[in-house]
Write an enzyme that holds these catalytic residues in place. Sequence first.
Site, PDB file in Angstrom:
ATOM      1  N   GLY A  61       3.668  -3.143  -2.222  1.00 32.08           N
ATOM      2  CA  GLY A  61       4.858  -2.302  -2.240  1.00 32.08           C
ATOM      3  C   GLY A  61       6.021  -2.991  -2.926  1.00 32.08           C
ATOM      4  CE  LYS A  79       4.964 -11.617  -3.590  1.00 31.17           C
ATOM      5  NZ  LYS A  79       5.179 -11.668  -2.105  1.00 31.17           N
ATOM      6  CG  ASP A 175       2.413  -7.226   6.324  1.00 30.82           C
ATOM      7  OD1 ASP A 175       1.660  -6.563   7.068  1.00 30.82           O
ATOM      8  OD2 ASP A 175       2.436  -7.085   5.084  1.00 30.82           O
TER       9      ASP A 175
END
Length: 359
Positions: A61, A79, A175
Amino acid sequence: MQPLRSETMSPKEEFSPAHLMGPMQYMAHEAPDMRIEGRQFTYRQLEIITNNFARVVGKGGYGIVYHGCLEDSTEVAIKVSSKSSTQGRKEFFAEVQSLTKVHHKNLVALIGYCMEGEHLALVFEYMALGCLKDHLTGRTSTAIVLSWKQRLQIVYEAAKGLDYLHTGCDIIHRDVKSSNILLGQNLEAKISDFGFSKVSGSSNRMDRGSYVGLVGTPGYIDPELSTTLRHTYKSDVYSFGVVILEILTGEPPNRNIDGDSHIAKRVASKVAKGNINAIMDPKLRGEFCQNSVWKVVDLAMRCVALSSSQRPTMVEVVLQLKECLDLETAGQPNGSIEDDVRLSSALAVKTIKFAPAAR
């Protein structure tokens, strides 16, 4: 499956000026307070390092992760924040804030960053063997069949990284999952992706170690969050327990078969039958020490207890995994049938409390 993106803001956060800003204003508001360690890259340098972003090694996401190579031939993972995602930008800053605090051999290291105009990117050390999930599921052509000892070593190292976040940094990851445990060339394990992590540095002892909001990935989310909406260290422990169950079974957290959709429920029903081979990943071909395996099963089921008060801390998880690893390394005999029946029977009684309600 993609992580959940909804998050409930506390009353204190709800009227924060940062939430009223657009993406660029938000970036400008946050950037001056950032103290990012490591090298600062220009966007042009990132284009050169990645050969114009030619090789994708991950997606989420947040955005896309690319493979790159520095001038000294050091491989890196870059990233890049999605320009169209406000949530991605929030994750970028959350990850930066967390990474400025963490330094541990079992956490993926930040090498540098890019904050140039609309271009936001983080440059990490490259983990050559990808994520644990890929090897457990065999879903990639480069996946290898991990032995039981290798799996145990991997979760032990990951547990040490998560314990450091909790006890050394006051950070809740929020997470934890097998796809966020990355493996180096020699199978060394490191926890990654701090986009949802939160610092729990409240001065109020009752609030310390908790954060209001609902994020995470289905199958790994603490069942208590459905009522409390409050992430705690024990929420991470629950998620890590699911990862331990994954290395035992080789199965994904959620699977819609005969109503036993969640991995904790599936394992609980097999524990009640006392047959360790029914629990273990068939790819292991029975090559494991049953004593160490039963201890790991017991630990995993305590981690996924419905009540957070019944779950161990990550300090306890690390210690118990070390004991199991030492037992496996020592090559202890599998133990008698009577021992196995005694331990599995005890587990069967306890798992009545551990199996989560159907999702």
